[in-house]
Design an enzyme around this catalytic site. Structure first.
Site, PDB file in Angstrom:
ATOM      1  N   ASN A  11      55.659  70.897  59.203  1.00 36.65           N
ATOM      2  CA  ASN A  11      54.845  71.308  60.351  1.00 36.65           C
ATOM      3  C   ASN A  11      55.481  70.655  61.573  1.00 36.65           C
ATOM      4  O   ASN A  11      55.229  69.496  61.871  1.00 36.65           O
ATOM      5  CB  ASN A  11      53.402  70.833  60.123  1.00 36.65           C
ATOM      6  CG  ASN A  11      52.485  71.157  61.289  1.00 36.65           C
ATOM      7  OD1 ASN A  11      52.934  71.600  62.347  1.00 36.65           O
ATOM      8  ND2 ASN A  11      51.195  70.928  61.089  1.00 36.65           N
ATOM      9  N   HIS A 183      45.702  78.248  64.737  1.00 37.42           N
ATOM     10  CA  HIS A 183      45.072  77.392  63.710  1.00 37.42           C
ATOM     11  C   HIS A 183      44.506  78.233  62.571  1.00 37.42           C
ATOM     12  O   HIS A 183      43.591  77.809  61.861  1.00 37.42           O
ATOM     13  CB  HIS A 183      43.907  76.549  64.284  1.00 37.42           C
ATOM     14  CG  HIS A 183      44.317  75.528  65.304  1.00 37.42           C
ATOM     15  ND1 HIS A 183      43.616  75.333  66.471  1.00 37.42           N
ATOM     16  CD2 HIS A 183      45.331  74.639  65.315  1.00 37.42           C
ATOM     17  CE1 HIS A 183      44.181  74.368  67.179  1.00 37.42           C
ATOM     18  NE2 HIS A 183      45.236  73.938  66.498  1.00 37.42           N
TER      19      HIS A 183
HETATM   20  C1  LIG Z   1      48.227  76.040  67.938  1.00 34.74           C
HETATM   21  C2  LIG Z   1      47.906  74.626  68.227  1.00 34.74           C
HETATM   22  O1  LIG Z   1      47.209  74.329  69.151  1.00 34.74           O
HETATM   23  O2  LIG Z   1      48.391  73.719  67.373  1.00 34.74           O
HETATM   24  P1  LIG Z   1      48.237  72.133  67.461  1.00 34.74           P
HETATM   25  O3  LIG Z   1      46.773  71.834  67.375  1.00 34.74           O
HETATM   26  O4  LIG Z   1      49.012  71.638  66.260  1.00 34.74           O
HETATM   27  O5  LIG Z   1      48.844  71.731  68.772  1.00 34.74           O
END
Ligand SMILES: CC(=O)OP(=O)(O)O
Ligand SMILES: Nc1ncnc2c1ncn2[C@@H]1O[C@H](COP(=O)(O)OP(=O)(O)O)[C@@H](O)[C@H]1O
Ligand SMILES: [Mg+2]
Length: 407
Positions: A11, A183
Site C-alpha cells: 500500500n 477507500h
Molecule cells: C483515498 C485516500 O484518501 O486514501 P488515504 O486515506 O490512504 O490517504
C-alpha cells in the site's frame, strides 16, 4: 511441488509504504511493516515479524519509493521471507484511482499501467506512488502476477443520481468528471463484517460505514452494494480529514485565485495538505487534539467540533438516502480508537434510533463490537478494517482463477 500460497500486499502512499505478507491457506500474517517519511532525512522503517522475533526499527534517509521497496525486501529476507521466495503467489497492490474501467481486481500489464498513469491528474497524491510501487515490484519479480485492487471499485455500483455532479453534462463527460469514491476496499470489507456482527447476510442489511483515517470517507451501503459515498472525483470531497478540507463551496477556489492570487497548484496544496484538522489547529493526529482539548486548548476544541459536525451531517444524509439503517460502523485509525469522536457524532440522534452506550464505547479492543445500548433500534458498531487482508484475498482469488483456467 505444492503451489505457492503467500501474497505480499503493498500500500504505497505519497510518502509511505505499508506492507504485509500473508499466507492465504489460513489468512495468517507472517510479517508487516511501514516505511515512513520517504524522501526526507528522517525516514524510518518499522518491521514486525509476526511468527516470532522482535519488532525492528531503522532510521535514516530513504530517498524514494524504489529505495523503500528495497528496504522492505531486505527486512523480509532477514526473516527468511525474501521477495525471491518460491512461496510467493502474487503481489497485491492498493491502487487508489481506477476510474470507471476497473470494477474488479486486475492483473497488471503494460496497458493497465498506462490506464493507472492516465488517472494521475485525478489522484495526484496517490496514483503516482502506487505506480512506483508496482513498477519496482515488477522489476523485482517479473515472473509473478502483480494484482491491482482499486479503491474506486466498490463504488462503481453508485446510481447516476449519486455519482453525477450537477454540472453541464457535455463538459463533465468530455473530462470524465463524476464522483468515483475511494477507500472502497475498506467500505466493502467493513460493511460485510458489520453484517456478520449482526448475524445477517450482507444482502439483508443497510449500513453506513464511516472510514476515519488520515483520509476519511463515509458510505451508504444497501444490501452489500454502495449507493453513495462522500469522496468524489478525487479524495478531497466530503468529510473533514487530517490535512484535507473535505466539502467546501467551489467558489472558494476562484476567490483564492482572483483575490489571493494563488495558482491552481498552490490551491491544490492548500486544500489537500494544509487544511482539515492540521489547517484548523496545527495537528492532524486525533490523539494530540484530544490531549490539547483536555488542557483547555480552544483551537483544538473548535477543530474537533468542525470535524464532528461534518460527520454528523453525513450520517443524517446517508440515513435519508438509505431510508432504513441497520448499523452505523466506525472504522480506521480515528473510527476504531477515538471514543470521543464516536460519542459526539452520534449524540442527539436518539430520534433516529441511534445511541452510544458510554461504557461499551470506552472499551478498547481489536474485535468488531457493538457500542449501542440494547434498546437502540440501530446498531452502532466499531468494526476494525483490514484493507491488506482484503487485497491479499482478492489478489489470491484472481491468481487461483487464472491457474484454474489454464488447466
Ligand atoms: C483515498 C485516500 O484518501 O486514501 P488515504 O486515506 O490512504 O490517504
Ligand atoms: N488511539 C488513538 N486515538 C485517537 N486517534 C487515533 C488513535 N490511533 C490512531 N488515531 C488516528 O488515526 C489516524 C491514522 O489512521 P489510519 O487509518 O492509520 O490512517 P491512514 O491509513 O490513512 O494512514 C491518526 O492520524 C490518528 O488521528
Ligand atoms: Mg488507510
Amino acid at each position: 511441488m505444492t503451489p505457492p500460497t503467500r501474497v505480499l500486499v503493498l500500500n504505497s502512499g505519497s510518502s509511505s509504504v505499508k506492507y504485509q505478507l500473508l499466507d492465504m491457506r489460513d489468512d495468517r500474517r507472517l510479517a508487516q511493516g511501514l516505511v515512513e517519511r520517504i524522501g526526507e532525512e528522517t525516514s524510518r522503517i518499522v518491521h514486525t515479524p509476526l511468527q516470532g522475533g522482535e519488532k525492528r526499527e531503522k532510521n535514516g534517509p530513504i530517498a524514494d519509493h524504489a529505495a523503500a521497496l528495497k528496504a522492505v525486501a531486505e527486512e523480509l529476507a532477514a526473516d527468511g521471507l525474501g521477495m525471491d521466495s518460491p512461496e510467493l503467489a502474487a503481489i497485491g497492490h492498493r491502487v487508489v484511482h481506477g476510474g470507471l474501467r476497473f470494477t474488479e481486481p486486475t492483473v497488471i500489464d503494460d496497458e493497465v499501467l498506462a490506464e493507472i498513469e492516465r488517472l494521475v491528474p485525478v489522484a495526484p497524491l496517490h496514483n503516482p506512488a502506487n505506480l512506483v510501487g508496482i513498477r519496482t515490484a515488477m522489476a523485482m519479480r517479473p515472473d509473478l502476477p502483480q494484482v491491482a485492487v482499486f479503491d474506486t471499485a466498490f463504488h462503481t455500483t453508485m446510481p447516476e443520481s449519486a455519482a453525477r455532479y450537477a454540472i453541464d453534462v457535455e463538459t463533465a463527460d468530455a473530462h470524465r468528471i463524476r464522483r468515483y469514491g475511494f477507500h472502497g476496499t475498506s467500505h466493502a470489507y467493513v460493511s460485510r463484517e458489520t453484517a456478520k456482527l449482526l448475524g445477517k447476510e450482507p444482502a439483508e442489511v443497510n449500513v453506513i460505514v464511516l472510514h476515519l483515517g488520515n483520509g476519511a470517507s463515509a458510505s451508504a451501503v444497501r444490501g452489500g452494494r454502495c449507493v453513495d459515498t462522500s469522496m468524489g472525483l478525487t479524495p478531497l470531497e466530503g468529510l473533514v480529514m487530517g490535512t484535507r478540507s473535505g466539502d467546501i463551496d467551489p467558489a472558494v477556489t476562484f476567490h483564492l485565485k482572483r483575490v489571493a492570487g494563488m495558482s491552481a497548484d498552490e490551491i491544490d496544496v492548500l486544500l489537500n495538505k494544509k487544511s482539515g484538522l492540521v489547517g484548523l489547529c496545527g495537528d492532524n493526529d486525533m490523539r494530540e487534539i484530544r490531549r490539547r482539548i483536555d488542557e483547555g486548548d480552544e483551537r483544538a476544541a473548535l477543530a474537533f467540533d468542525i470535524y464532528v459536525h461534518r460527520l454528523k451531517k453525513y450520517i443524517g444524509a446517508y440515513y435519508a438516502v438509505l431510508g432504513r439503517v441497520d448499523a452505523v460502523a466506525f472504522t480506521a485509525g480515528v473510527g476504531e480508537n477515538a471514543a470521543p469522536v464516536r460519542e459526539a457524532a452520534i449524540a442527539g440522534l436518539e430520534e433516529l434510533g441511534l445511541a452510544v452506550d458510554a461504557e461499551l464505547n470506552s472499551v478498547r479492543s481489536d474485535e468488531a463490537r457493538i457500542i449501542s445500548p440494547v434498546y437502540a433500534r440501530v446498531a452502532v458498531a466499531v468494526v476494525p478494517t483490514d484493507e491488506e487482508l482484503e487485497i491479499a484475498r482478492q489478489s489470491y482469488a484472481l491468481v487461483l482463477e487464472g491457474a484454474g483456467s489454464n488447466e
